[in-house]
Design an enzyme around this catalytic site. Sequence first.
Site, PDB file in Angstrom:
ATOM      1  N   GLU A 192     -30.515 -14.482  38.262  1.00 33.84           N
ATOM      2  CA  GLU A 192     -31.237 -13.294  37.800  1.00 33.84           C
ATOM      3  C   GLU A 192     -32.280 -13.634  36.739  1.00 33.84           C
ATOM      4  O   GLU A 192     -33.323 -12.998  36.635  1.00 33.84           O
ATOM      5  CB  GLU A 192     -30.246 -12.265  37.228  1.00 33.84           C
ATOM      6  CG  GLU A 192     -29.388 -11.574  38.277  1.00 33.84           C
ATOM      7  CD  GLU A 192     -28.100 -12.317  38.623  1.00 33.84           C
ATOM      8  OE1 GLU A 192     -27.993 -13.517  38.290  1.00 33.84           O
ATOM      9  OE2 GLU A 192     -27.206 -11.693  39.219  1.00 33.84           O
TER      10      GLU A 192
ATOM     11  N   GLU B 125     -21.332 -12.417  42.080  1.00 34.63           N
ATOM     12  CA  GLU B 125     -20.523 -11.484  41.284  1.00 34.63           C
ATOM     13  C   GLU B 125     -19.442 -10.826  42.141  1.00 34.63           C
ATOM     14  O   GLU B 125     -18.325 -10.592  41.664  1.00 34.63           O
ATOM     15  CB  GLU B 125     -21.425 -10.442  40.623  1.00 34.63           C
ATOM     16  CG  GLU B 125     -22.296 -11.066  39.533  1.00 34.63           C
ATOM     17  CD  GLU B 125     -23.308 -10.103  38.952  1.00 34.63           C
ATOM     18  OE1 GLU B 125     -24.083  -9.511  39.739  1.00 34.63           O
ATOM     19  OE2 GLU B 125     -23.338  -9.931  37.723  1.00 34.63           O
TER      20      GLU B 125
ATOM     21  N   GLY C 166     -25.729 -10.942  42.657  1.00 35.00           N
ATOM     22  CA  GLY C 166     -24.681  -9.982  42.997  1.00 35.00           C
ATOM     23  C   GLY C 166     -23.700 -10.516  44.020  1.00 35.00           C
ATOM     24  O   GLY C 166     -22.524 -10.142  44.023  1.00 35.00           O
TER      25      GLY C 166
ATOM     26  N   ALA D 253     -28.049  -8.922  44.814  1.00 34.96           N
ATOM     27  CA  ALA D 253     -28.393  -7.510  44.950  1.00 34.96           C
ATOM     28  C   ALA D 253     -29.779  -7.440  45.579  1.00 34.96           C
ATOM     29  O   ALA D 253     -30.552  -8.408  45.525  1.00 34.96           O
ATOM     30  CB  ALA D 253     -28.386  -6.847  43.580  1.00 34.96           C
TER      31      ALA D 253
HETATM   32  N1  CO8 Z   1     -32.918  -9.100  47.864  1.00 34.28           N
HETATM   33  C1  CO8 Z   1     -33.729  -8.675  48.856  1.00 34.28           C
HETATM   34  N2  CO8 Z   1     -34.133  -9.481  49.870  1.00 34.28           N
HETATM   35  C2  CO8 Z   1     -33.707 -10.750  49.876  1.00 34.28           C
HETATM   36  C3  CO8 Z   1     -32.874 -11.266  48.864  1.00 34.28           C
HETATM   37  C4  CO8 Z   1     -32.474 -10.364  47.827  1.00 34.28           C
HETATM   38  N3  CO8 Z   1     -31.639 -10.754  46.844  1.00 34.28           N
HETATM   39  N4  CO8 Z   1     -32.620 -12.574  49.131  1.00 34.28           N
HETATM   40  C5  CO8 Z   1     -33.277 -12.859  50.269  1.00 34.28           C
HETATM   41  N5  CO8 Z   1     -33.928 -11.772  50.715  1.00 34.28           N
HETATM   42  C6  CO8 Z   1     -34.770 -11.667  51.910  1.00 34.28           C
HETATM   43  C7  CO8 Z   1     -36.115 -12.327  51.705  1.00 34.28           C
HETATM   44  O1  CO8 Z   1     -36.989 -11.477  51.012  1.00 34.28           O
HETATM   45  C8  CO8 Z   1     -36.511 -12.600  53.135  1.00 34.28           C
HETATM   46  O2  CO8 Z   1     -36.989 -11.390  53.699  1.00 34.28           O
HETATM   47  P1  CO8 Z   1     -38.417 -11.385  54.487  1.00 34.28           P
HETATM   48  O3  CO8 Z   1     -38.180 -12.274  55.676  1.00 34.28           O
HETATM   49  O4  CO8 Z   1     -38.599  -9.944  54.831  1.00 34.28           O
HETATM   50  O5  CO8 Z   1     -39.408 -11.942  53.547  1.00 34.28           O
HETATM   51  C9  CO8 Z   1     -35.206 -12.917  53.813  1.00 34.28           C
HETATM   52  O6  CO8 Z   1     -34.176 -12.378  52.974  1.00 34.28           O
HETATM   53  C10 CO8 Z   1     -34.946 -14.406  53.949  1.00 34.28           C
HETATM   54  O7  CO8 Z   1     -35.083 -14.991  52.674  1.00 34.28           O
HETATM   55  P2  CO8 Z   1     -36.045 -16.248  52.384  1.00 34.28           P
HETATM   56  O8  CO8 Z   1     -37.196 -16.249  53.320  1.00 34.28           O
HETATM   57  O9  CO8 Z   1     -36.363 -16.243  50.928  1.00 34.28           O
HETATM   58  O10 CO8 Z   1     -35.044 -17.446  52.756  1.00 34.28           O
HETATM   59  P3  CO8 Z   1     -35.057 -18.935  52.169  1.00 34.28           P
HETATM   60  O11 CO8 Z   1     -34.101 -19.688  53.000  1.00 34.28           O
HETATM   61  O12 CO8 Z   1     -36.459 -19.427  52.037  1.00 34.28           O
HETATM   62  O13 CO8 Z   1     -34.480 -18.796  50.674  1.00 34.28           O
HETATM   63  C11 CO8 Z   1     -32.948 -17.985  48.986  1.00 34.28           C
HETATM   64  C12 CO8 Z   1     -33.161 -18.373  50.472  1.00 34.28           C
HETATM   65  C13 CO8 Z   1     -33.086 -19.215  48.108  1.00 34.28           C
HETATM   66  C14 CO8 Z   1     -31.543 -17.390  48.870  1.00 34.28           C
HETATM   67  C15 CO8 Z   1     -34.017 -16.948  48.578  1.00 34.28           C
HETATM   68  O14 CO8 Z   1     -34.022 -15.900  49.542  1.00 34.28           O
HETATM   69  C16 CO8 Z   1     -33.785 -16.332  47.235  1.00 34.28           C
HETATM   70  O15 CO8 Z   1     -34.038 -16.944  46.221  1.00 34.28           O
HETATM   71  N6  CO8 Z   1     -33.293 -15.054  47.224  1.00 34.28           N
HETATM   72  C17 CO8 Z   1     -33.069 -14.315  45.997  1.00 34.28           C
HETATM   73  C18 CO8 Z   1     -31.887 -14.825  45.255  1.00 34.28           C
HETATM   74  C19 CO8 Z   1     -31.702 -14.047  43.965  1.00 34.28           C
HETATM   75  O16 CO8 Z   1     -32.515 -14.068  43.070  1.00 34.28           O
HETATM   76  N7  CO8 Z   1     -30.594 -13.307  43.893  1.00 34.28           N
HETATM   77  C20 CO8 Z   1     -30.258 -12.542  42.724  1.00 34.28           C
HETATM   78  C21 CO8 Z   1     -30.799 -11.166  42.857  1.00 34.28           C
HETATM   79  S1  CO8 Z   1     -30.548 -10.158  41.388  1.00 34.28           S
HETATM   80  C22 CO8 Z   1     -28.906  -9.729  41.485  1.00 34.28           C
HETATM   81  O17 CO8 Z   1     -28.248 -10.020  42.419  1.00 34.28           O
HETATM   82  C23 CO8 Z   1     -28.160  -8.959  40.402  1.00 34.28           C
HETATM   83  C24 CO8 Z   1     -29.043  -8.450  39.304  1.00 34.28           C
HETATM   84  C25 CO8 Z   1     -29.267  -7.021  39.504  1.00 34.28           C
HETATM   85  C26 CO8 Z   1     -30.737  -6.814  39.729  1.00 34.28           C
HETATM   86  C27 CO8 Z   1     -31.001  -5.573  40.444  1.00 34.28           C
HETATM   87  C28 CO8 Z   1     -30.847  -5.742  41.936  1.00 34.28           C
HETATM   88  C29 CO8 Z   1     -30.324  -4.531  42.628  1.00 34.28           C
END
Ligand code: CO8
Length: 257
Positions: A131, A111, A108, A65
Site C-alpha cells: 500500500e 490481510e 488486502g 483491495a
Molecule cells: N485493484 C484493482 N485492479 C487490480 C489490482 C488491484 N489491487 N491488482 C491488479 N489489478 C488488475 C490490473 O489493473 C490489470 O487490469 P487491466 O488488465 O484492466 O489493466 C489486471 O489486474 C492484471 O494486472 P497486471 O496487468 O498489473 O498484472 P501483472 O502481472 O503485470 O502485475 C501485480 C501483477 C504485481 C500484482 C500488479 O497487478 C500489482 O501491483 N497490483 C496491485 C497490488 C497492490 O498494490 N495491492 C494493494 C492494493 S491496496 C490494498 O489492498 C489495501 C489498502 C486499501 C486501499 C483501498 C483499496 C480499496
Amino acid sequence: MTFEFIRTEVRGRVGWITLHRPEALNALNAAMVAEIAGALAVFGADPDIGCVVLTGADRAFAAGADIKEAAERTYPETFLEDFLASWDVIARMRKPVVAAVAGYALGGGCEVVLMCDVVIAADTARFGLPEVKIGVMPGAGGTQRLARAIGKAKAMDLCLTGRMMDAAEAERSGLVSRVVPASDLLAEAQAVAEAISAKSRINTMVIKEAVNRAFETSLSEGLLFERRTFQALFATLDQKEGMAAFVEKRQPEFRGR
Ligand code: CO8
C-alpha cells in the site's frame, strides 16, 4: 449459493470459497467482500461443515483491495462508511478457516490471509503489503496482524518498503503454516480441512477462540481463559466420546456437542 465474484462448493465436511475475479487478479471489491461474508455465514450456520477453505487462482490469491474502486474516494466518505470495517467479518468467522494461497497475496489479499487460521502456501505464493507504493497504508488489519504474526522488524520491512516475500520466507517468518508444490495446494488444503472437520466441532471452535485470545490479552489472562475453556470441554459429549474411544482403542465418533 450463487455469487458473481466467488465460487462455493462443499467437499465432504469442508466448505470451499474460491475467489473468482480473474480479470483483476481477484482484487477485492466491496461486492466480493460482501459475497465472502455471505458464504461464511452460510457455512458457519451449517452443522455439517467443520472447516472452510478460502482460495484464489494459480496466478493470484488476491492482488489487494480494488484500487480502481478506491481511487476517487474522499476522506469523509471513507470515514462515514467506515471503509474496510466490513472485512472484519472474515476474522470473526468462528469455525476454522484454511487459506490456500498461490500467486499474489498482496495488500488486502495478504490481510485476508492474516485473518485465516491455517495458511497453506504454494511455492509460487508471494506475500506483501504494498500500500505504501500507492500512497496509503494497510487498512484491513495489516499493520497489526502482520506485526503479531511475524514480529516488528519483518513487518516494518514489508510495510515500509512494500516489497514482496516468497513462500519460503513467509514460512520462515511464521506467516505460513506449510509450503507445498503448487500442484499439491488444493489437495493439501482439503486434507488439512478434512483433518480439522473430523474433530469435534465444538472443540475446534473453542481451540480457535483460545489461540486467538493470545493476540488480544495478557499471558495470565490468556492462560486463565485457556484453563476455563479446557475445563468447560468436560461438559461436552465429545470429551466423553474422545477419551472413551482412546481407552477402547477405536476411532471416536464426534457429534459436535
Ligand atoms: N485493484 C484493482 N485492479 C487490480 C489490482 C488491484 N489491487 N491488482 C491488479 N489489478 C488488475 C490490473 O489493473 C490489470 O487490469 P487491466 O488488465 O484492466 O489493466 C489486471 O489486474 C492484471 O494486472 P497486471 O496487468 O498489473 O498484472 P501483472 O502481472 O503485470 O502485475 C501485480 C501483477 C504485481 C500484482 C500488479 O497487478 C500489482 O501491483 N497490483 C496491485 C497490488 C497492490 O498494490 N495491492 C494493494 C492494493 S491496496 C490494498 O489492498 C489495501 C489498502 C486499501 C486501499 C483501498 C483499496 C480499496
